[in-house]
Design an enzyme around this catalytic site. Structure first.
Site, PDB file in Angstrom:
ATOM      1  N   ILE A   1      19.514 -37.764  25.344  1.00  0.00           N
ATOM      2  CA  ILE A   1      20.497 -36.707  25.551  1.00  0.00           C
ATOM      3  C   ILE A   1      19.735 -35.426  25.890  1.00  0.00           C
ATOM      4  O   ILE A   1      18.533 -35.323  25.662  1.00  0.00           O
ATOM      5  CB  ILE A   1      21.411 -36.489  24.321  1.00  0.00           C
ATOM      6  CG1 ILE A   1      20.592 -36.230  23.050  1.00  0.00           C
ATOM      7  CG2 ILE A   1      22.342 -37.678  24.126  1.00  0.00           C
ATOM      8  CD1 ILE A   1      21.442 -36.001  21.810  1.00  0.00           C
ATOM      9  N   ASP A   2      20.437 -34.446  26.436  1.00  0.00           N
ATOM     10  CA  ASP A   2      19.804 -33.213  26.883  1.00  0.00           C
ATOM     11  C   ASP A   2      19.161 -32.456  25.726  1.00  0.00           C
ATOM     12  O   ASP A   2      19.538 -32.606  24.562  1.00  0.00           O
ATOM     13  CB  ASP A   2      20.843 -32.302  27.548  1.00  0.00           C
ATOM     14  CG  ASP A   2      21.434 -32.896  28.805  1.00  0.00           C
ATOM     15  OD1 ASP A   2      20.771 -33.760  29.404  1.00  0.00           O
ATOM     16  OD2 ASP A   2      22.547 -32.492  29.175  1.00  0.00           O
ATOM     17  N   LYS A   3      18.237 -31.597  26.087  1.00  0.00           N
ATOM     18  CA  LYS A   3      17.503 -30.793  25.109  1.00  0.00           C
ATOM     19  C   LYS A   3      18.454 -30.022  24.198  1.00  0.00           C
ATOM     20  O   LYS A   3      18.279 -30.009  22.974  1.00  0.00           O
ATOM     21  CB  LYS A   3      16.571 -29.823  25.831  1.00  0.00           C
ATOM     22  CG  LYS A   3      15.837 -28.854  24.923  1.00  0.00           C
ATOM     23  CD  LYS A   3      14.940 -27.924  25.725  1.00  0.00           C
ATOM     24  CE  LYS A   3      14.213 -26.929  24.816  1.00  0.00           C
ATOM     25  NZ  LYS A   3      13.334 -26.010  25.581  1.00  0.00           N
TER      26      LYS A   3
ATOM     27  N   ARG B   1      28.985 -32.321  31.038  1.00  0.00           N
ATOM     28  CA  ARG B   1      28.881 -30.926  31.478  1.00  0.00           C
ATOM     29  C   ARG B   1      29.349 -30.775  32.927  1.00  0.00           C
ATOM     30  O   ARG B   1      30.063 -29.814  33.271  1.00  0.00           O
ATOM     31  CB  ARG B   1      27.442 -30.449  31.310  1.00  0.00           C
ATOM     32  CG  ARG B   1      26.959 -30.534  29.880  1.00  0.00           C
ATOM     33  CD  ARG B   1      25.438 -30.453  29.771  1.00  0.00           C
ATOM     34  NE  ARG B   1      24.930 -29.155  30.196  1.00  0.00           N
ATOM     35  CZ  ARG B   1      23.647 -28.888  30.345  1.00  0.00           C
ATOM     36  NH1 ARG B   1      22.735 -29.843  30.132  1.00  0.00           N
ATOM     37  NH2 ARG B   1      23.265 -27.682  30.722  1.00  0.00           N
TER      38      ARG B   1
END
Length: 364
Positions: free
Chosen positions: A171-173, A274
């Protein structure tokens, strides 16, 4: 369509939250990175791919190679092949995996981990926002992989540099939430196949700008890198461009100017939630990359502007949390389902908006 007829296309990962090296895009849209490459010589006799590779790779078996082929991780001349494929003269054979090959030794770092579950085959961790998953592109320390190296430092069977084990997805930072880590090659193959076949269960909570007319919906739109900004992804108008992506959402609570939604991924593309939410004009709250760090809804009063600025400070990242994760255990075959609490920064944000709504209702 038979996957053997689909070619892999090379793309470049320029996202700071991704590793800046060439990767392959598989027919089902997964990003896969080349770890090994072999070229058959001109005198190569016809030979099954598993027999060809087992003599060229250390610490592997024909069975594992066959599993890799079935998972779409062996490509020949740019196309995925089945375990029965026979190598021909001058064939270029690549082994691709779901994470970049580390070009340096991973250092074990004593970083606390929120471990939700662990057994001899796997580990489920609740990643905090702000932690990069894989080292690379300036993030060589403080990553989840560095933390896992420390956690497994006394486990002789776990090699953090071995791509056959480790994180199964990412998953994203600045997204928080649940991730599964495979502790054995067999576990990673089994879990990877579940992600490949889209049988895992994943639910996200997101706070987004705006109110919804319908209580639930589905967003369908191909995702590719935004031609106007290489650091962003975007929904493509041309259906022949990008990767097929589907997001299902359901309204959990409306606060007037922002809404808490539950998102269920049918596919797993880079920045999918997003991008899809921005596409339907509901960008995630405080998502700087996709325009959610501006006041997009509400009044022009200074008091309201100050309230939103306080909300940005309360949760200084995109308001997105990978809340649940479900999969079949690779050894027992039992369905495993995990849930996690919304982290304090995002929960505090939700509470602020809930209080704002209640205050506004009482003053009407």
């Amino acid at each position: 369509m038979n996957s053997d007829s689909q070619e892999f296309k090379i793309v470049t990962a320029d996202d700071p939250e991704m590793d800046p090296i060439a990767s392959y895009t598989s027919p089902d849209g997964r990003e896969l990175y080349e770890h090994f490459r072999f070229e058959a010589d001109r005198g190569q006799a016809l030979l099954r791919i598993d027999k060809f590779l087992v003599t060229r790779m250390e610490k592997t078996s024909r069975n594992r190679i066959q599993q890799a082929a079935m998972a779409g991780c062996i490509i020949v001349n740019g196309k995925p092949v089945k375990p029965s494929y026979k190598v021909k003269p001058l064939d270029v054979v690549s082994i691709v995996m779901d994470r970049p090959r580390y070009e340096f030794e991973i250092l074990a770092e004593d970083i606390p981990l929120d471990i939700v579950y662990e057994d001899e085959d796997l580990l489920v961790v609740n990643k905090p926002a702000g932690m990069v998953v894989h080292p690379g592109h300036g993030n060589y320390h403080g990553t989840l992989v560095n933390a896992l190296a420390w956690h497994f430092k006394d486990n002789p069977d776990y090699d953090v540099n071995d791509p056959r084990m480790g994180l199964v997805h990412r998953i994203d930072k600045y997204t928080s939430g649940l991730l599964v880590v495979a502790k054995t090659p067999d576990a990673k193959t089994h879990l990877g196949r579940q992600f490949f076949n889209k049988t895992t269960k994943r639910q996200y909570y997101a706070l987004v700008w705006g109110d919804f007319e319908q209580p639930a919906g589905t967003i369908v739109g191909n995702i590719a890198r935004d031609p106007r900004d290489k650091l962003r992804m975007a929904v493509m108008e041309d259906p022949s461009v990008g990767k097929h992506a589907v997001t299902h959402y359901r309204v959990l609570e409306s606060f007037g100017y922002v809404t808490l939604v539950q998102c269920i991924l049918e596919t797993g593309r880079t920045h999918q939630i997003r991008v899809h939410m921005r596409h339907i004009k509901h960008p995630l709250f405080n998502d700087a990359r996709y325009g959610g760090d501006q006041i997009l809804k509400g009044t022009t009063f200074a008091k309201y502007r100050q309230f939103v600025e306080n909300c940005f400070a309360q949760c200084p990242r995109q308001a997105l949390h990978a809340k649940t994760l479900g999969f079949i255990h690779p050894r027992s075959g039992v369905q495993m389902d995990f849930d996690s609490e919304v982290p304090s920064d995002m929960q505090g944000l939700i509470d602020k908006w809930r209080g704002y709504r209640q205050q506004s209702a009482s003053s009407d």
